[in-house]
Design a protein around this motif. Structure first.
Motif: not given
Length: 304
Positions: A121-129, A199-203, A266-268
């Motif tokens: 996924f990447e940030y878009d109009a429906a999911h803005p940064l 960004n979302s990340m995984t610990i 790269r995806s953000n």
């Protein structure tokens, strides 16, 4: 094929467990083995190549597992740019291999825990940064910038047809082992310049044990497998400076400048974690988990 999934056995007496893990030489695969040993869960590593069905069946015959974990596949070395020039090899491992393993497991009534990626996924109009609106499990991937991500999106779509598969969307994995070159923190501390994007990340220290619990509960379907919230590159590097190395410094550059030194974009993105948080209410936010599980255990400064 009959398989008890999505928590159907949660209230029943706990069965004797035996895990079969693929990805012995990989980072996540190696950590999984250590976790199983620590928890007293019998486990074995698969010897077969994922794309060779007969080898997988031989592994299952020998191990007789209750659950299968797939932490194998191609991410590219030193990074995903490798996949751009090795497309057949990437397809063989990430698509053909994963589907073969899922199919073999389904034929034997076994739940497959598949470590996938949220870099689709990447940030878009429906999911803005910066909006806090994350992509949900049912959303259609919209990032096609890298061949690696394309193959992962392809296989995720196909795996939706396998009711025995638990797909875990991992992103920018981090662990308390700051010497590991695959660790996102280790990577960005070694870069000459970094972009600064939340960004979302995984610990992994927190989420890998949860994946074992998901297997015990026979959970299936797609799960955004990240800590709640987002964190930026600069925020992580600030923590690194404050907890680990007061002399550490870094430089930023923008996406246009980054594009000149990488082969594939790269995806953000931000992933919605309501589903995972509902199942595991104890799950910490990304910044809380970073401090508790990564930076405090490695602390070298006098920071309180």
């Amino acid at each position: 094929m009959t398989v008890s999934t999505n928590g159907a056995s949660a209230a029943a007496p706990a069965p004797a467990l035996k895990f079969l893990i693929y990805g012995r030489t990989g980072w996540i695969g190696g950590l999984l083995g250590k976790l199983c040993a620590a928890q007293g869960i019998p486990y074995a590593y698969g010897a077969g190549r994922l794309e060779h069905r007969a080898q997988l069946e031989a592994d299952l015959d020998e191990a007789r597992p209750t659950h299968v974990f797939n932490a194998a596949g191609v991410t590219g070395r030193p990074n995903v740019d490798w996949c751009e020039s090795h497309k057949p090899e990437t397809i063989r491992a990430n698509v053909c291999g994963t589907l073969t393993l899922a199919d073999v497991c389904r034929a034997r009534g076994l739940v497959l825990i598949n470590y996938a990626t949220g870099c689709i996924f990447e940030y878009d109009a429906a999911h803005p940064l910066g909006s806090g609106v994350g992509f949900k499990e049912e959303d259609t991937p919209n990032f096609v910038g890298s061949f690696y991500s394309k193959t992962k999106a392809m296989v995720e779509e196909l795996l939706k047809n396998y009711e025995n598969v638990c797909t875990l969307r991992v992103r920018m994995p981090i662990s308390s082992d700051l010497s590991n070159p695959r660790n996102f923190i280790t990577k960005i501390t070694r870069y000459d310049k970094v972009v600064d994007i939340p960004n979302s990340m995984t610990i992994l220290d927190e989420l890998l044990p949860i994946s074992i619990e998901m297997a015990k509960r026979n959970l299936t379907g797609i799960w955004n497998f990240t800590n709640p919230g987002v964190v930026s590159h600069n925020e992580i590097l600030e923590m690194y400076r404050d907890y680990i190395d007061p002399s550490f410094s870094w430089k930023n550059f923008n996406l246009e400048e980054q594009a000149k030194v990488i082969v594939a974009p790269r995806s953000n993105n931000e992933l919605d974690t309501v589903k995972l948080k509902t199942e595991f209410p104890e799950l910490m936010s990304i910044k809380e988990s970073l401090i508790k599980n990564v930076f405090k255990p490695n602390q070298k400064t006098s920071k309180a």
